[in-house]
Design a protein around this motif. Structure first.
Motif, PDB file in Angstrom:
ATOM      1  N   ARG A  61      -9.763  31.829 -41.628  1.00 29.07           N
ATOM      2  CA  ARG A  61     -11.199  31.530 -41.649  1.00 29.07           C
ATOM      3  C   ARG A  61     -11.554  30.726 -42.899  1.00 29.07           C
ATOM      4  NH1 ARG A  61     -14.273  36.185 -38.800  1.00 29.07           N
ATOM      5  NH2 ARG A  61     -12.643  37.245 -37.623  1.00 29.07           N
ATOM      6  N   ILE A  62     -10.998  31.142 -44.053  1.00 31.72           N
ATOM      7  CA  ILE A  62     -11.281  30.450 -45.314  1.00 31.72           C
ATOM      8  C   ILE A  62     -10.694  29.044 -45.301  1.00 31.72           C
ATOM      9  CG2 ILE A  62     -10.803  30.490 -47.787  1.00 31.72           C
ATOM     10  CD1 ILE A  62     -10.912  33.562 -47.605  1.00 31.72           C
ATOM     11  N   LEU A  63      -9.507  28.889 -44.739  1.00 37.43           N
ATOM     12  CA  LEU A  63      -8.889  27.562 -44.657  1.00 37.43           C
ATOM     13  C   LEU A  63      -9.726  26.626 -43.788  1.00 37.43           C
ATOM     14  CD1 LEU A  63      -6.534  25.690 -45.288  1.00 37.43           C
ATOM     15  CD2 LEU A  63      -5.313  26.653 -43.326  1.00 37.43           C
ATOM     16  N   PHE A  64     -10.197  27.144 -42.664  1.00 39.16           N
ATOM     17  CA  PHE A  64     -11.015  26.322 -41.770  1.00 39.16           C
ATOM     18  C   PHE A  64     -12.323  25.925 -42.452  1.00 39.16           C
ATOM     19  CE2 PHE A  64     -13.762  25.310 -38.189  1.00 39.16           C
ATOM     20  CZ  PHE A  64     -12.894  24.661 -37.325  1.00 39.16           C
ATOM     21  N   GLY A  65     -12.959  26.872 -43.137  1.00 31.86           N
ATOM     22  CA  GLY A  65     -14.198  26.563 -43.847  1.00 31.86           C
ATOM     23  C   GLY A  65     -13.988  25.569 -44.978  1.00 31.86           C
ATOM     24  N   SER A  66     -12.849  25.677 -45.663  1.00 33.56           N
ATOM     25  CA  SER A  66     -12.571  24.772 -46.783  1.00 33.56           C
ATOM     26  C   SER A  66     -12.344  23.340 -46.307  1.00 33.56           C
ATOM     27  CB  SER A  66     -11.340  25.260 -47.553  1.00 33.56           C
ATOM     28  OG  SER A  66     -11.542  26.572 -48.040  1.00 33.56           O
ATOM     29  N   ALA A  67     -11.736  23.191 -45.132  1.00 32.61           N
ATOM     30  CA  ALA A  67     -11.426  21.851 -44.612  1.00 32.61           C
ATOM     31  C   ALA A  67     -12.565  21.252 -43.799  1.00 32.61           C
ATOM     32  CB  ALA A  67     -10.166  21.922 -43.743  1.00 32.61           C
ATOM     33  N   SER A  68     -13.613  22.023 -43.554  1.00 33.82           N
ATOM     34  CA  SER A  68     -14.621  21.610 -42.576  1.00 33.82           C
ATOM     35  C   SER A  68     -15.363  20.328 -42.959  1.00 33.82           C
ATOM     36  CB  SER A  68     -15.616  22.750 -42.335  1.00 33.82           C
ATOM     37  OG  SER A  68     -16.223  23.146 -43.552  1.00 33.82           O
ATOM     38  N   LEU A  69     -15.700  20.150 -44.244  1.00 36.85           N
ATOM     39  CA  LEU A  69     -16.436  18.952 -44.631  1.00 36.85           C
ATOM     40  C   LEU A  69     -15.657  17.681 -44.338  1.00 36.85           C
ATOM     41  CD1 LEU A  69     -18.262  19.747 -47.998  1.00 36.85           C
ATOM     42  CD2 LEU A  69     -19.267  19.370 -45.764  1.00 36.85           C
ATOM     43  N   TRP A  70     -14.331  17.772 -44.357  1.00 36.96           N
ATOM     44  CA  TRP A  70     -13.503  16.591 -44.094  1.00 36.96           C
ATOM     45  C   TRP A  70     -13.335  16.329 -42.606  1.00 36.96           C
ATOM     46  CZ3 TRP A  70     -13.032  13.431 -47.914  1.00 36.96           C
ATOM     47  CH2 TRP A  70     -13.109  13.923 -49.219  1.00 36.96           C
ATOM     48  N   MET A  71     -13.974  17.132 -41.780  1.00 34.74           N
ATOM     49  CA  MET A  71     -13.972  16.865 -40.337  1.00 34.74           C
ATOM     50  C   MET A  71     -15.082  15.895 -39.952  1.00 34.74           C
ATOM     51  SD  MET A  71     -13.153  20.703 -38.924  1.00 34.74           S
ATOM     52  CE  MET A  71     -11.793  21.630 -39.644  1.00 34.74           C
ATOM     53  N   ILE A  72     -15.888  15.484 -40.937  1.00 30.23           N
ATOM     54  CA  ILE A  72     -16.887  14.434 -40.752  1.00 30.23           C
ATOM     55  C   ILE A  72     -16.238  13.115 -41.153  1.00 30.23           C
ATOM     56  CG2 ILE A  72     -19.192  13.615 -41.365  1.00 30.23           C
ATOM     57  CD1 ILE A  72     -19.833  16.451 -42.309  1.00 30.23           C
ATOM     58  N   PHE A  73     -16.292  12.119 -40.285  1.00 31.65           N
ATOM     59  CA  PHE A  73     -15.677  10.822 -40.563  1.00 31.65           C
ATOM     60  C   PHE A  73     -16.207  10.278 -41.876  1.00 31.65           C
ATOM     61  CE2 PHE A  73     -15.324   6.143 -39.247  1.00 31.65           C
ATOM     62  CZ  PHE A  73     -14.006   6.072 -39.647  1.00 31.65           C
ATOM     63  N   PHE A  74     -15.299   9.855 -42.770  1.00 32.23           N
ATOM     64  CA  PHE A  74     -15.692   9.550 -44.141  1.00 32.23           C
ATOM     65  C   PHE A  74     -16.696   8.400 -44.234  1.00 32.23           C
ATOM     66  CE2 PHE A  74     -12.107   6.778 -43.335  1.00 32.23           C
ATOM     67  CZ  PHE A  74     -12.408   5.612 -43.997  1.00 32.23           C
ATOM     68  N   LEU A  75     -16.677   7.444 -43.318  1.00 27.31           N
ATOM     69  CA  LEU A  75     -17.642   6.347 -43.396  1.00 27.31           C
ATOM     70  C   LEU A  75     -19.059   6.809 -43.089  1.00 27.31           C
ATOM     71  CD1 LEU A  75     -15.710   3.384 -41.741  1.00 27.31           C
ATOM     72  CD2 LEU A  75     -16.151   3.772 -44.158  1.00 27.31           C
ATOM     73  N   SER A  76     -19.187   7.967 -42.433  1.00 25.37           N
ATOM     74  CA  SER A  76     -20.518   8.479 -42.114  1.00 25.37           C
ATOM     75  C   SER A  76     -21.309   8.800 -43.371  1.00 25.37           C
ATOM     76  CB  SER A  76     -20.402   9.745 -41.259  1.00 25.37           C
ATOM     77  OG  SER A  76     -21.643  10.363 -41.105  1.00 25.37           O
ATOM     78  N   LEU A  77     -20.626   9.309 -44.383  1.00 26.87           N
ATOM     79  CA  LEU A  77     -21.304   9.777 -45.590  1.00 26.87           C
ATOM     80  C   LEU A  77     -21.137   8.825 -46.762  1.00 26.87           C
ATOM     81  CD1 LEU A  77     -20.331  13.542 -45.440  1.00 26.87           C
ATOM     82  CD2 LEU A  77     -22.272  12.391 -44.409  1.00 26.87           C
ATOM     83  N   ASN A  78     -20.496   7.671 -46.528  1.00 28.71           N
ATOM     84  CA  ASN A  78     -20.198   6.771 -47.639  1.00 28.71           C
ATOM     85  C   ASN A  78     -19.522   7.552 -48.761  1.00 28.71           C
ATOM     86  OD1 ASN A  78     -21.583   4.334 -46.531  1.00 28.71           O
ATOM     87  ND2 ASN A  78     -23.308   5.727 -46.640  1.00 28.71           N
ATOM     88  N   TYR A 383      -6.676  15.734 -38.689  1.00 25.89           N
ATOM     89  CA  TYR A 383      -7.780  14.772 -38.831  1.00 25.89           C
ATOM     90  C   TYR A 383      -8.394  14.894 -40.223  1.00 25.89           C
ATOM     91  CZ  TYR A 383     -12.210  12.395 -37.769  1.00 25.89           C
ATOM     92  OH  TYR A 383     -13.290  11.550 -37.773  1.00 25.89           O
ATOM     93  N   ALA A 384      -8.644  16.133 -40.674  1.00 27.01           N
ATOM     94  CA  ALA A 384      -9.251  16.340 -41.986  1.00 27.01           C
ATOM     95  C   ALA A 384      -8.365  15.787 -43.096  1.00 27.01           C
ATOM     96  CB  ALA A 384      -9.520  17.824 -42.210  1.00 27.01           C
ATOM     97  N   GLY A 385      -7.042  15.984 -42.962  1.00 27.30           N
ATOM     98  CA  GLY A 385      -6.125  15.472 -43.982  1.00 27.30           C
ATOM     99  C   GLY A 385      -6.113  13.953 -44.048  1.00 27.30           C
ATOM    100  N   VAL A 386      -6.029  13.306 -42.889  1.00 23.95           N
ATOM    101  CA  VAL A 386      -6.046  11.843 -42.846  1.00 23.95           C
ATOM    102  C   VAL A 386      -7.381  11.315 -43.361  1.00 23.95           C
ATOM    103  CG1 VAL A 386      -5.997   9.842 -41.306  1.00 23.95           C
ATOM    104  CG2 VAL A 386      -4.366  11.705 -40.976  1.00 23.95           C
ATOM    105  N   ASN A 387      -8.463  11.964 -42.968  1.00 27.16           N
ATOM    106  CA  ASN A 387      -9.801  11.568 -43.417  1.00 27.16           C
ATOM    107  C   ASN A 387      -9.915  11.643 -44.935  1.00 27.16           C
ATOM    108  OD1 ASN A 387     -12.354  10.672 -42.662  1.00 27.16           O
ATOM    109  ND2 ASN A 387     -13.223  12.718 -42.670  1.00 27.16           N
ATOM    110  N   PHE A 388      -9.366  12.714 -45.505  1.00 24.94           N
ATOM    111  CA  PHE A 388      -9.389  12.884 -46.963  1.00 24.94           C
ATOM    112  C   PHE A 388      -8.614  11.764 -47.650  1.00 24.94           C
ATOM    113  CE2 PHE A 388      -7.298  14.509 -50.805  1.00 24.94           C
ATOM    114  CZ  PHE A 388      -8.396  14.843 -51.569  1.00 24.94           C
TER     115      PHE A 388
END
Length: 404
Positions: A61-78, A383-388
């Motif tokens: 659960r903690i791992l999923f929560g920690s990686a969650s922000l990187w599940m948003i495509f990075f160009l979305s947030l500049n 996906y989160a890792g590549v996005n990061f």
């Protein structure tokens, strides 16, 4: 200066005061505070996921929560850190909103609360209500959660009245700002000159187009995970053959929009953002209508499945899923009444993204670890890792002097 801004531009007085303060401080001060608040958003999600009932181990659960922000495509947030000025009106109020609501959420999940943090909750309420989207979301959430707690405990907790008073007062301050109309007119002139002439229905349709473009181009993984987890949870409760076929078809449509159709649009028309231009120019063709219809179908499926799960389960986790999904889409649709949705880019959907991440995480924690769930989890982490990596490489290079 702040008084003039309130009378002639907007009611975001608290955010602009912070902006003035950090403009005069060394840049490292902003970076540290911004990192801390982004870290708190992940921390809140981790705590929320550990409170939900389900068979999933706490470390997962903690791992999923920690990686969650990187599940948003990075160009979305500049970059997830945003640029300097946007943090004061999106990231910081969003983190403050979560902290303001944290005691109510904890009590509803049966957790203990540290009442000595009341002054900090009140201070967070000031920041949480400092922006239009955030003040509306925070006040609505606060009232709903307070009512739910009252119904559950059969008595009212007056200690929360101070936060409620702060939220109500600042919401009125922000939304009733004399300069708000001037800002709306300036944004419309810059991004969508015909916006004032649109009817209410046309504005809502424009908001829906912007939301679908964001959901299928910028948060593809979140869109796929949300419908997939909702489908798996629904089939657990109603393992009907016809329902399995229907949900498989809907998930196929979702994947088609998010991956192959998205790639085709990116190669030929610049991605789903083309939908926004087509709407603004009133140039919808058959492809735009098809994408809009299929996207709306998937969105309605998310809402229907979350409502079905809550009606069958009646627990805090599934109530949270339904509330987060409703609030996420309501946040996106209410901003469609302002030309900000056309002038401010994808940052206007930051609250939508965070709320959908919360819904996905709560669902994930309640699901059994079947083969399908494990595959989706592995795909999400990949996906989160590549996005990061892409985010770090791209935005590190962009900050180099020789690249301007």
């Amino acid at each position: 200066f702040l008084s003039q801004r309130y009378l002639t531009w907007s009611g975001r007085t608290v955010g602009e005061a912070l902006l003035m303060l950090f403009l005069r401080a060394p840049l490292v001060c902003w970076k540290l505070v911004n990192f801390g608040l982004l870290f708190y958003i992940s921390y809140f999600l981790c705590r929320l996921f550990t409170w939900a009932e389900g068979p999933l181990p706490a470390r997962e659960r903690i791992l999923f929560g920690s990686a969650s922000l990187w599940m948003i495509f990075f160009l979305s947030l500049n970059s997830p850190a945003f640029w300097f000025s946007a943090t004061f009106f999106y990231v910081w109020p969003a983190a403050a909103m979560l902290y303001t609501l944290s005691p109510l959420v904890a009590l509803l999940f049966g957790q203990k609360v540290r009442w000595r943090c009341l002054p900090l909750w009140c201070l967070a309420a000031v920041l949480a209500a400092s922006q239009e989207q955030s003040c509306a979301l925070t006040l609505t959430f606060f009232l709903l959660l307070l009512a739910a707690l009252w119904m559950r405990e059969k008595h009212f907790r007056p200690i929360f009245l101070l936060q409620l008073l702060i939220l109500a007062a600042e919401t009125a301050w922000v939304l009733l700002s004399p300069g708000g109309s001037a800002r709306t007119a300036a944004e419309a002139a810059a991004a969508y000159p015909n916006f004032p002439q649109l009817s209410l229905l046309q504005k809502l349709c424009g908001g829906l187009v912007n939301l679908l473009a964001h959901q299928f181009f910028y948060i593809q993984l979140i869109a796929i995970l949300l419908l997939a987890f909702l489908s798996i949870a629904a089939l657990q409760l109603a393992p009907k053959k016809w329902l399995k076929i229907l949900l498989a078809a809907l998930n196929g449509v979702q994947f088609f929009l998010c991956v192959p159709f998205n790639i085709l649009l990116a190669a030929t028309r610049g991605g789903f953002q083309w939908l926004n231009a087509a709407f603004a120019e009133r140039a919808f063709d058959w492809a735009a209508c098809l994408a809009l219809a299929l996207g709306l179908l998937c969105l309605l499926a998310d809402l229907a499945l979350s409502l079905f799960l809550w009606l069958r389960r009646r627990d805090a986790a599934h109530a949270g899923v339904l509330l987060c999904i409703l609030a996420a889409y309501a946040s996106a649709m209410t901003i469609s009444l302002s030309p900000t949705i056309y002038s401010s880019g994808q940052r206007v959907f930051f609250y939508t993204d965070i709320l959908l991440l919360a819904a996905i995480g709560l669902l994930y924690c309640t699901l059994p670890q079947t083969k399908a769930v494990r595959r989706l989890r592995i795909g999400a982490y990949g996906y989160a890792g590549v996005n990061f990596i892409l985010d770090v490489i791209l935005f590190t290079l962009l900050e180099l002097p020789w690249l301007g």
